[in-house]
Structure formats: C-alpha cells, structure tokens
Design an enzyme around this catalytic site. Structure first.
Site, PDB file in Angstrom:
ATOM      1  N   CYS A 191      -5.673 -12.484  22.982  1.00 35.19           N
ATOM      2  CA  CYS A 191      -5.156 -11.543  21.985  1.00 35.19           C
ATOM      3  C   CYS A 191      -3.958 -10.792  22.551  1.00 35.19           C
ATOM      4  CB  CYS A 191      -6.251 -10.573  21.548  1.00 35.19           C
ATOM      5  SG  CYS A 191      -7.050  -9.754  22.918  1.00 35.19           S
ATOM      6  N   CYS A 230      -0.264   5.900   7.219  1.00 34.32           N
ATOM      7  CA  CYS A 230      -1.498   5.441   7.854  1.00 34.32           C
ATOM      8  C   CYS A 230      -1.247   4.836   9.224  1.00 34.32           C
ATOM      9  CB  CYS A 230      -2.176   4.427   6.930  1.00 34.32           C
ATOM     10  SG  CYS A 230      -3.473   3.449   7.673  1.00 34.32           S
ATOM     11  N   ASP A 276     -11.920 -16.084  26.626  1.00 36.70           N
ATOM     12  CA  ASP A 276     -11.417 -15.286  25.486  1.00 36.70           C
ATOM     13  C   ASP A 276     -11.462 -13.817  25.907  1.00 36.70           C
ATOM     14  OD1 ASP A 276     -10.727 -14.199  23.058  1.00 36.70           O
ATOM     15  OD2 ASP A 276     -12.523 -14.851  21.986  1.00 36.70           O
ATOM     16  N   CYS A 326       0.838  -1.193   0.000  1.00 30.67           N
ATOM     17  CA  CYS A 326       0.000   0.000   0.000  1.00 30.67           C
ATOM     18  C   CYS A 326       0.876   1.247   0.000  1.00 30.67           C
ATOM     19  CB  CYS A 326      -0.872  -0.018   1.248  1.00 30.67           C
ATOM     20  SG  CYS A 326      -1.827   1.477   1.474  1.00 30.67           S
ATOM     21  N   GLN A 337     -16.513 -10.762  14.471  1.00 32.44           N
ATOM     22  CA  GLN A 337     -15.096 -10.976  14.190  1.00 32.44           C
ATOM     23  C   GLN A 337     -14.752 -10.387  12.826  1.00 32.44           C
ATOM     24  OE1 GLN A 337     -12.679 -12.284  15.981  1.00 32.44           O
ATOM     25  NE2 GLN A 337     -13.855 -13.007  17.735  1.00 32.44           N
ATOM     26  N   TYR A 362     -16.474 -14.431  28.530  1.00 35.07           N
ATOM     27  CA  TYR A 362     -16.188 -13.332  27.591  1.00 35.07           C
ATOM     28  C   TYR A 362     -16.709 -13.750  26.204  1.00 35.07           C
ATOM     29  CZ  TYR A 362     -12.682 -12.542  31.260  1.00 35.07           C
ATOM     30  OH  TYR A 362     -12.031 -12.394  32.449  1.00 35.07           O
TER      31      TYR A 362
HETATM   32  N1  SAH Z   1     -15.294 -14.772  21.824  1.00 34.07           N
HETATM   33  C1  SAH Z   1     -15.963 -13.549  21.462  1.00 34.07           C
HETATM   34  C2  SAH Z   1     -15.090 -12.318  21.515  1.00 34.07           C
HETATM   35  C3  SAH Z   1     -14.408 -12.054  22.790  1.00 34.07           C
HETATM   36  S1  SAH Z   1     -13.679 -10.449  22.848  1.00 34.07           S
HETATM   37  C4  SAH Z   1     -16.523 -13.667  20.067  1.00 34.07           C
HETATM   38  O1  SAH Z   1     -16.000 -14.409  19.265  1.00 34.07           O
HETATM   39  O2  SAH Z   1     -17.482 -12.987  19.763  1.00 34.07           O
HETATM   40  C5  SAH Z   1     -13.752 -10.150  24.577  1.00 34.07           C
HETATM   41  C6  SAH Z   1     -15.153  -9.894  25.102  1.00 34.07           C
HETATM   42  O3  SAH Z   1     -15.091  -9.775  26.508  1.00 34.07           O
HETATM   43  C7  SAH Z   1     -15.792  -8.605  24.619  1.00 34.07           C
HETATM   44  O4  SAH Z   1     -17.029  -8.928  24.014  1.00 34.07           O
HETATM   45  C8  SAH Z   1     -16.000  -7.776  25.908  1.00 34.07           C
HETATM   46  O5  SAH Z   1     -17.195  -7.030  25.886  1.00 34.07           O
HETATM   47  C9  SAH Z   1     -16.068  -8.849  26.951  1.00 34.07           C
HETATM   48  N2  SAH Z   1     -15.705  -8.502  28.345  1.00 34.07           N
HETATM   49  C10 SAH Z   1     -14.787  -7.605  28.765  1.00 34.07           C
HETATM   50  N3  SAH Z   1     -14.659  -7.658  30.114  1.00 34.07           N
HETATM   51  C11 SAH Z   1     -15.514  -8.619  30.544  1.00 34.07           C
HETATM   52  C12 SAH Z   1     -15.815  -9.169  31.836  1.00 34.07           C
HETATM   53  N4  SAH Z   1     -15.226  -8.719  32.938  1.00 34.07           N
HETATM   54  N5  SAH Z   1     -16.714 -10.160  31.894  1.00 34.07           N
HETATM   55  C13 SAH Z   1     -17.328 -10.638  30.778  1.00 34.07           C
HETATM   56  N6  SAH Z   1     -17.071 -10.162  29.550  1.00 34.07           N
HETATM   57  C14 SAH Z   1     -16.178  -9.169  29.420  1.00 34.07           C
END
Ligand code: SAH
Length: 489
Positions: free
Chosen positions: A408, A77, A381, A71, A282, A311
């Site tokens: 992540c 950017c 997650d 790019c 995602q 999560y």
């Molecule tokens: N596995 C999910 C993405 C996870 S990303 C998917 O594929 O859709 C992390 C997520 O954790 C986010 O949606 C965020 O809102 C949530 N989160 C952050 N802190 C949290 C907590 N203390 N308890 C529960 N969820 C939480």
C-alpha cells in the site's frame, strides 16, 4: 517568498497526501485542493527551509482533468483528496506514482506494469463507516465527519464513498436520540452517551451491522432504536460498543449485544468471512477480490506448493491461496486477527492452513530453522512502512522460487524490491489496483522470481508407465536438458 504573499503557480505534481505541488523560486509549494495541470493563485501560509505551504485562493486556469466534486463537503472533509480530478486521470496519476517510485527509489527503469485495475464506479464502495455524533451550535444532534485535522464535527449524513444504507441508518439513530433525549458525547466535558455510529455492510450478502459506540453500558428506551432499525431490510446485527475512556480512539474493547447476531457475513470470491464490530476487514471487497485474484495468479500454484502469507491479517490472502496450494502458513502480529483467520478457515472448511501470531520477521526465521519447513511461494502484504530488512534476509535465505509483494506504499515497496533484486530475485511484472477511488491511496502487486539455479519451478506430473505418466528417468533427463535440479515432493 514569505507568509501572506500571493503567488501564481502551475501545479506539476502531487504529494503523498494529495496536495498539489508547484515550483516557485526553487521552492516546492504544497497547495491543498489543487491538482496537476492547474494554474492557481495561492496565498503563502508557512515557509520552511526548502518548501512551503500555500492556500488555494483561485483556480486561474483549470487542469484539463479538473471536474466538479460530487460531494459538496469534499473540500472541508479532506477524506477524499482527488474528487476534483477526473477518475481516469486519477488512475493515470496513481500508476505513474508507482512507476516513478520504482524508477527513482528502486532503480527499476522499465518495470512491466499490467494496465491499472480501476473501479467501475468509484463511489459508494466502502463497506464500513464510522460517523462521529455531536451537536451543532443550535444544539441539534448531528452526525458527520471531523473537519480536516480537527475535532469539530461537520454535519453530513451522506458520504459518497460509503454504502447507501448509511444515511437512512443515521436518520433513524438520530430520530431515536431526539425522541428519547439521548445526549451525544461531548469530548470537552466527557459527558453524554453516544460517541460514534459504526456501520458495516456486506456487499454480497446485503447484511447490515449497526454498532453504537457509547460512553456507558446502556441506552434509555433502546427498544425504540431496535424497532426502528429492524424495519430496514438486511438488518442483521445491532450492538453497543462500550467506550468510557477520555480518548479519541473510536472503539472500546467490549461489545454488548442488542439484537440479532454479533457479526455479519460477507464474501470475497468464494470465501465467506464473519465480521464483528472489532474485526479488521478489507473496506472495498470488490477491488480486493481483483487484487487477491492477481496474487493467486502470480503465485502460479499447481497444488504442490508450500506458501507463506506474511502480514496475513484475518487470512484473506491465505484462504484465497489455500484453494490451490498444498499448505499455507499465515503470520500476523494481532492476535484477534488470527482468531478471526482461524474461524474463517473453519467456516469455509479449509484445512490446509495454519496461522501463527507474531512478527513476520521473527516467526519466519524460527520456522525456517525447523526441519522440513520450506517456502515455495512467499506472499507479503505489509503495512506502509514495508518489510523489516531482517525479514527480507530470511526470504533470500529460504530461496523461495516465487515472491508476491502486495503493497500500500510504493516507496517502501521500491526499497524492498531493490534489496531482493540485489540478492537473487528478478522483478517479473506488476500491477496497480485502485481500491480507494477519490483518495490518494493505492495498492500495487509485484511478482518476483528467483534467478538462481537453486530455485525451482513446479511441474505436476504423475509417475508411472503409460499415457500422460512420466518415469523418474524422464524427469532426470529433462532436468539435465533444462539445467534444473529436480526436487520431488
Ligand atoms: N492481507 C491482509 C491485510 C494486511 S494489512 C488481509 O487481507 O486481511 C497488514 C497487516 O500486517 C496488519 O494486519 C498488521 O496488523 C500486520 N502487521 C504489522 N506489522 C507486522 C509484523 N511485524 N509482523 C506481522 N504482521 C504485522
């Protein structure tokens, strides 16, 4: 070393934001756009106590991994930090980073990592894009991106990470704005209408969503915009998002329908998702499917397990695992995400899931205290900051046989794994999955298994007499032989 010095330095590492790091007189110098292996000339911009920042002036001897950026706007950017690095080298770098963090922070010197899962083509993979709309210095309407850490827009309708439909959509939106004299929003004055264009694309369904973020509730001559956009194959949803606040938060809360549905649909594996302008989804569904497929493999489900997906977002992992589990509980802090998760369960006819809104560290202990709720497999997650210690404590207390950690940020991953492995868990293996080629971001997944004799493996058998069936006595016998405590469900 002081400001404005010109230095010659070899890049040995890269920081979390992708800047090259070179050592000079015992100081670490962060140099953006330089990659491991480069010998560079750089100008010192700022010195702190133990480190400093320098600007790349010249690459004196390029790293063997250095390539031309795809790019032309890559350097300005800042959205891609690794475009000048060969993709295979990017993958090696990412895997090393995870391995080093597990070693240095977690104290796991030799984790078995399965080979990193890269992308076939690390371009055009994002299914969502948000382009700010503004004017250039000649007063022409432009779409593009904010120049690194600023709010001035650099014109560029072609982002190489985004879907190919983005560019023709932006062309049509801008042509409409020009012909109807619709003004872009001006952050300085708070005047003007169009702030951003949000585009989502279903890679599997080829459905397209266009949502104009507008400082108002109406657009003049909007039929013309709709007519132009609906000429594009796959156009499914055209909406306005109302954002009249003087803020740099991109989206407002209200959606006004202009044409078609208010959502598009897309698939990850066999599961269908409905995605509205405000939904979380995602951004790289192709790699997500590989990552969550690994989660399914690591969970080792036989159909008898109670699974917790903490999560859970919109329930992507929960619905994936529900295909093979007895029951899945999902926990997520954002109520709208849980609304989407429940809806996604419904449209897929998945009934063995239940979602709770709340903090994982609060909901899990509450539910664990209730009778009859157990956890055979726990998947987490979390966002970059990792899990709260109190949540890890509950996981240990519940003694789930299997924990699958999707992360992540491998630094907080390593910290949390250390906690679990000091309290009965064993790190079995892991894998790095590249969801974000050309950027420094990376996802990892790790399988943990409980070491104590309390933990259990699930073996599905059929009771009774005859071939392929097993009597209770036989179970007791095997249990004694293998020193297991049988638990019948
Ligand atoms: N596995 C999910 C993405 C996870 S990303 C998917 O594929 O859709 C992390 C997520 O954790 C986010 O949606 C965020 O809102 C949530 N989160 C952050 N802190 C949290 C907590 N203390 N308890 C529960 N969820 C939480």
């Amino acid at each position: 070393m002081k400001k404005d010095d010109i230095v010659k330095v070899k890049i040995e590492d890269m920081g979390t934001d992708g800047a090259g790091i070179g050592k000079m007189d015992g100081f670490a110098l962060f140099i953006k756009d330089a990659i491991i292996g480069d010998l560079v000339e750089a100008k010192v911009m700022k010195m702190k106590k133990n480190y400093g920042y320098a600007r790349l002036m010249k690459v004196l001897e390029p790293s063997p991994d250095r390539v031309e950026a795809v790019c032309p706007a890559a350097r300005q950017c800042g959205g891609c930090q690794l475009q000048v690095m060969d993709y295979q080298a990017q993958l090696r770098y990412k895997e090393n980073k995870v391995r080093n963090n597990l070693k240095r922070i977690g104290g796991f010197p030799d984790v078995e990592l399965e080979p990193i899962v890269g992308m076939e083509v690390p371009l055009y993979y994002r299914n969502k894009a948000q382009f700010p709309i503004g004017k250039d210095k000649n007063g022409r309407i432009i779409a593009g991106f904010y120049a690194g850490r600023t709010h001035s827009i650099i014109a560029n309708r072609k982002c190489f990470l985004g879907a190919r439909v983005n560019e023709p959509i932006l062309d049509r939106v801008i042509a409409y704005m020009e012909s109807e004299h619709v003004e872009p929003y001006d952050e300085m004055t708070g005047r003007g209408l169009v702030r951003h264009v949000l585009i989502r694309y279903g890679f599997t369904t080829h459905e397209i969503m266009v949502c104009l973020v507008v400082n108002g509730r109406k657009l003049p001559g909007v039929e013309r915009l709709v007519k132009s956009l609906t000429e594009m194959e796959g156009m499914t949803s055209i909406t306005l998002n109302v954002n009249q606040e003087r803020t740099n938060v991109i989206l407002g809360k209200e959606i006004v329908s202009l044409w078609g549905k208010d959502y598009i649909e897309d698939y990850i594996g066999k599961i269908k998702y409905q995605i509205s302008p405000l939904s979380f989804y995602q951004v790289n569904p192709v790699q997500t499917e590989k990552l969550y497929g690994k989660a399914l493999e690591y969970a080792g489900l036989t159909g008898a397990e109670i699974v917790w997906d903490l999560y859970c977002g919109i329930g992507t992992i929960s619905l994936f695992l529900a295909q093979k589990a007895k029951w899945v509980y999902g926990v997520e802090i954002v109520p709208d995400a849980i609304r989407d998760a429940r809806n996604n369960a419904k449209i897929n006819g998945i009934r063995n899931v239940e979602f709770f809104v709340g903090k994982a560290e609060e909901v899990l202990p509450e539910k664990a205290a209730e009778d009859g709720i157990r956890a055979d497999v726990i998947v987490v997650d979390p966002p970059r900051k990792g899990c709260e210690e109190s949540l890890l404590k509950t996981i240990v207390e519940m003694g789930a046989g299997t924990v699958v950690y999707v992360s992540c940020d491998s630094a907080t991953l390593a910290r949390d794994l250390r906690y679990l492995c000091d309290r009965g868990y064993e790190l079995v293996r892991g894998q790095v999955v590249d969801q974000f080629g050309m950027t420094v971001h990376v996802e990892s997944i790790v399988l943990l298994s409980h070491k104590s004799p309390d933990s259990h493996i699930n073996i599905k058998v059929e009771f009774g007499e005859g071939e392929g069936k097993v009597s209770l006595d036989e179970i007791a016998e095997s249990a004694e032989k293998y020193k297991l405590a049988p638990r019948v469900t």
